[in-house]
Design a protein around this motif. Sequence first.
Motif: not given
Length: 647
Positions: A84-85, A179-182, A187-189
């Motif tokens: 759900r990132n 975990t930062k926004l960027i 994250l999926g990548g």
Amino acid sequence: MTFNQIILKNFFKNFSRYVLYFLSLIFSVTLFYSFILLATNEMTLVQVGEQDGGLDALLAGAVVILVIIVTFTMFANSLFIKRRNKEFALYKLIGMTDNKILRMLFTENVIIYFGSVVTGILVGLLFSRLLNMILFRLMGIESVVDFQFSTTSLLYTFLLFVFIFIILTIQNVYFIKKTKLITLMNLGGITETKYKHPNVLTYILGIVGFVMIVAGYFLSENLYDIGFEYPVILFPLMLIILFLTIVGAYFIFKFTVALILNIYRKSKNGHVNVNDVVATSTIMFKMKSNAFLLTLITTITAISLTAMSLAYISYYSAERMVESSHPYDYSLNASGEVPVEKISEALDNAGYRYEWITFDFVTIESEQENESINNESGNFMTYVNIVSDSHLEGYDLEGDTGVVTGTADIIEEVLNATESDFFSFSNGEYSKTIEIIERHEDTVIPPMYAFGANTVVVDDEVYEELVAEMGDKVLSIEEVNSIDVENNSMDVHAFLAEVMTSDDEDVWYGYTSKIEDSIYMMQIMGLTVFIMGFIGLAFLVASGCILYFKQIVEGDDEKGNFTILRKLGFTESELLRGVALKMLFSFGIPLIIGILHSIFAVRAGWFLFGTELIVPTVTVIVIYTFLYSIFGMLSLLYYRKIIKESL
């Protein structure tokens, strides 16, 4: 619309994604609660408590299941949070604080976990009676199983999942806060390994992985041969085998599979089909990044199959082992003379038909010659029980030959004993060598007399000669007193037990009962099979669900690719064939390697547990494979849904 309403609406909108997760949690609760309920059941405590270590075994099983459940829920929660990132990144972009996101996750977890606890306890309550019946059936106990409720097991289950809930809450807080926004947006990548063309190191490590697996299997097959020649390295050798098979499996997932598929892809010279697009490329890209997870699942599979196979070998062989070690229904001993007349009179009065088996045997110091046991000296001193063939049916020896009886499979497998072994007897100027021409699994002397020594049947003349010539090398001459009773039963056992009881403290009567030992062995092995099966099922569900969850995540990531392929003209059935091939690799390779690991592990030590290898092992593997394949089918069905929705 309030924030709480938004949370609930968002939860139920995405509930379809969490169905199997929710069901697996329910199954975990059911598994743990029913097992604890079983362990605290009064009837179970009475029956299992009669077995040595029975309650300790149940407790150990509960602890293992607890560890499996905690580990599984933490991994599954981590997987679904990372899935759900983008959702969390969007919440942060529109100004939602970390605390509000955590509040939303907390509310969802309350619904999921405590909903699964309540549902799982209700299912476990209904399921526990069936489990109790299965346990009693495996143990050979005939008893009516009542429906019981235990507040103790309820409390243990509730406390466990409160503990899990606290751990998962801490896990969520750490993820959202750190975990930062960027990072959330990408994250999926970054969780997938970027594909790189294989270099020289990849080729080397790919080959090394395969060689390590083969070397581990070779050492496993020759474990005891090497161990008996060099006993000091036996335990380190076991550790080396573990290292080779586990690290070798990791290299296979990380390098070997990608290497083989790359060679296959190059051989096509650019002429690819849908299977190459959907399956081959995806497997090459994703299996490297999932190498650790696949190695873990392979190891779990191997451990589960090995434990369940060895337990089932013991259970499957229990009756046969008792039959081979107990030649007669009852064997009697006493501090003085065995009361033969008293027992015969009692059996006659009770109307039982029986036969006395009485004969002498001698225990003599011997020198056994066997090059496979000690290559340097070729012999070692031991005590041997010698029996005349005139006392036994089916034996007719000639000359200086003998038949060893009561040889378990450990003799054949570990010592590599052959029919050309010799037993040498010497006393001063006298010497005699007996050549062993056969080995029989069934013993001729009851275990209460043999005391674990080799038993050799010889010609009557040789027997008399050894008794006369061996002098002080003769340890003892014993008389076997045994009974075979027609239609033997527990009633006969109870009757003889009463007859063999003496009120005189100075008089000791002892006996062994084949039927009693058989029941005891079946109960111990039945309990072992039940616990190992329970733990194996927990491992199976945990590993299957983890693989399924990974396929869900990968399927969602590949939805865009399916859309492009459908627009290019590929049909739904063509894409499904490619996905099916991918499922075969993703689920099949860990299973196949796990099965191979377990086969060699079982072969290395099965003879310590029973007398039959193939049937129990194949049965366990077939059942495990069938249940495991269900998760592969569920993954395929999920992909089918994604492909249908891709246009």
